[in-house]
Design an enzyme around this catalytic site. Structure first.
Site, PDB file in Angstrom:
ATOM      1  N   ARG A  61       9.749   1.355  16.494  1.00  7.56           N
ATOM      2  CA  ARG A  61       9.880   0.570  15.261  1.00  7.56           C
ATOM      3  C   ARG A  61      11.078  -0.336  15.446  1.00  7.56           C
ATOM      4  NH1 ARG A  61       9.967   2.563   8.965  1.00  7.56           N
ATOM      5  NH2 ARG A  61       7.745   2.762   9.454  1.00  7.56           N
ATOM      6  N   HIS A  89       1.979  -3.358  10.506  1.00  7.85           N
ATOM      7  CA  HIS A  89       2.201  -1.915  10.324  1.00  7.85           C
ATOM      8  C   HIS A  89       0.850  -1.212  10.519  1.00  7.85           C
ATOM      9  CE1 HIS A  89       4.049   1.719   9.358  1.00  7.85           C
ATOM     10  NE2 HIS A  89       4.418   1.532   8.112  1.00  7.85           N
ATOM     11  N   GLN A 129       0.032   2.539   9.343  1.00  8.40           N
ATOM     12  CA  GLN A 129      -0.170   2.757   7.915  1.00  8.40           C
ATOM     13  C   GLN A 129      -1.632   2.549   7.529  1.00  8.40           C
ATOM     14  OE1 GLN A 129       2.328   3.588   5.431  1.00  8.40           O
ATOM     15  NE2 GLN A 129       0.444   4.010   4.298  1.00  8.40           N
ATOM     16  N   ASP A 158       3.176  -3.560  -1.983  1.00  5.05           N
ATOM     17  CA  ASP A 158       4.298  -3.123  -1.150  1.00  5.05           C
ATOM     18  C   ASP A 158       5.570  -3.679  -1.799  1.00  5.05           C
ATOM     19  OD1 ASP A 158       5.792  -2.058   0.916  1.00  5.05           O
ATOM     20  OD2 ASP A 158       5.198  -3.536   2.406  1.00  5.05           O
ATOM     21  N   CYS A 165       2.421   1.932   0.431  1.00  4.43           N
ATOM     22  CA  CYS A 165       2.809   2.657   1.652  1.00  4.43           C
ATOM     23  C   CYS A 165       4.078   3.476   1.462  1.00  4.43           C
ATOM     24  CB  CYS A 165       2.935   1.689   2.823  1.00  4.43           C
ATOM     25  SG  CYS A 165       4.244   0.464   2.625  1.00  4.43           S
ATOM     26  N   ARG A 220      -0.623  10.137   6.753  1.00  7.59           N
ATOM     27  CA  ARG A 220       0.075   9.565   7.900  1.00  7.59           C
ATOM     28  C   ARG A 220       0.134  10.598   9.036  1.00  7.59           C
ATOM     29  NH1 ARG A 220       3.513   5.355   7.124  1.00  7.59           N
ATOM     30  NH2 ARG A 220       3.287   5.243   9.391  1.00  7.59           N
TER      31      ARG A 220
HETATM   32  N1   CP Z   1       5.329   3.680   4.884  1.00  9.75           N
HETATM   33  C1   CP Z   1       6.214   3.890   5.850  1.00  9.75           C
HETATM   34  O1   CP Z   1       6.102   3.361   6.974  1.00  9.75           O
HETATM   35  O2   CP Z   1       7.198   4.766   5.531  1.00  9.75           O
HETATM   36  P1   CP Z   1       8.508   5.001   6.366  1.00  9.75           P
HETATM   37  O3   CP Z   1       9.275   3.697   6.405  1.00  9.75           O
HETATM   38  O4   CP Z   1       9.253   6.067   5.609  1.00  9.75           O
HETATM   39  O5   CP Z   1       8.154   5.427   7.757  1.00  9.75           O
END
Ligand code: CP
Length: 304
Positions: free
Chosen positions: A106, A133, A136, A220, A260, A288
């Protein structure tokens, strides 16, 4: 479902890296892992997860998921790795390729993920970038299909910032064949080239137009990671884009609401709406784990 083994390594940088059949197989496998969570399919396998930006769901799902499947995930924060001190990404890729079976990353630097994938001889998974992403979306589709059946042909509304989640919804519309309506304020609309690439995506003028008769409504945060400094200006730009119970009433009678997370209650979503019966955000978050386990199996073992 059996998916043929692909001899080359499989990176997952966007949803377009896999075929529609492969994505469907991962979601199906995620549903079966939810019933039988700990088959030791990754015994002896190791991964490294590098998180330059904060995470709760993605990180825990990868670490716990790998452990449940019998493998081990080394968690490496950016400041603790030599990448954070300027070691070239190509060198990092070559070194890690000799040690582990998968790299999860990430980062705010999209080019870095692409360079890493290009140089590494092992699969690279995008655990969220400024552009996409994809992990997700595996959980979102799993959640929808568990509750409502196939998402193909459904009407989905995305209301809010046309950023990485919106971009992944556009790719998902293409891969799963659902119709996506996007309502974002001017200046915060998704990449027009990406919108053009998908026939079943429509930009609309208002949140009401997007949500009308939608089977799934998604939003979001208005200031994603990296944009926190714009919080105040974004609050005024996004005024009118909040998902409220009244807005959701315009959607189909059995609509679902997803986010998310983390959510900013009182901004993109009204204070109590996460607790509305139409909200499935916590089921979505829980999925997830299952979907990322299926993804790990797919990229490491090459199928089932
Ligand atoms: N939705 C999501 O990616 O959550 P985090 O940032 O907590 O990993």
């Amino acid at each position: 479902m059996t998916v043929a083994r692909n001899c080359g390594k499989r990176d997952f940088l966007t949803l377009l890296d896999f075929s529609a059949e492969e994505l469907a197989a991962i979601v199906q496998r995620a549903r079966s892992l939810k019933q039988d969570p700990s088959p030791k399919t990754l015994t002896g396998k190791t991964g490294v997860a590098m998180f330059e930006m904060k995470s709760t769901r993605t990180r825990v799902a990868f670490e716990a998921g790998m452990a449940q499947l019998g493998g081990h995930m080394v968690m490496l924060s950016h400041q603790d790795s030599q990448l954070g001190r300027g070691e070239p990404v190509e060198d990092t890729a070559r070194v890690l390729s000799g040690m582990v079976d998968v790299i999860v990353i990430r980062t705010g630097n999209q080019a870095q993920i692409e360079q890493l994938a290009e140089t590494a001889s092992i699969p690279v998974i995008n655990a969220m970038s400024t552009r996409y992403h994809p992990c997700q979306l595996l959980a979102d589709v799993q959640t929808y299909e568990e509750l409502r059946g196939s998402i193909t042909g459904a009407t989905v509304a995305f209301v809010g910032d046309g950023y990485n989640m919106c971009h992944s919804y556009i790719n998902a519309a293409r891969q799963w064949g659902f119709n996506l309506k996007v309502a974002s304020p001017e200046g915060y609309r998704p990449d027009p080239e990406l919108v053009k690439s998908c026939n079943n995506v429509q930009l609309v003028e208002t949140p009401q137009e997007a949500v009308e008769k939608a089977d799934l409504v998604v939003t979001d945060v208005w200031s994603s990671m990296g944009h926190e400094g714009e919080q105040d200006s974004r609050l005024s730009v996004f005024n009118g884009y909040q998902i409220t119970a009244d807005l959701l009433d315009l959607a189909s009678r059995d609509t679902l609401l997803m986010h998310c997370l983390p959510a900013h209650r009182g901004e993109e979503i009204s204070e109590d709406l996460l607790d509305d019966p139409r909200s499935v955000v916590f089921e979505e978050a829980g999925n997830r784990l299952h979907s990322q386990k299926a993804l790990l199996e797919f990229v490491i073992n090459g199928g089932w």
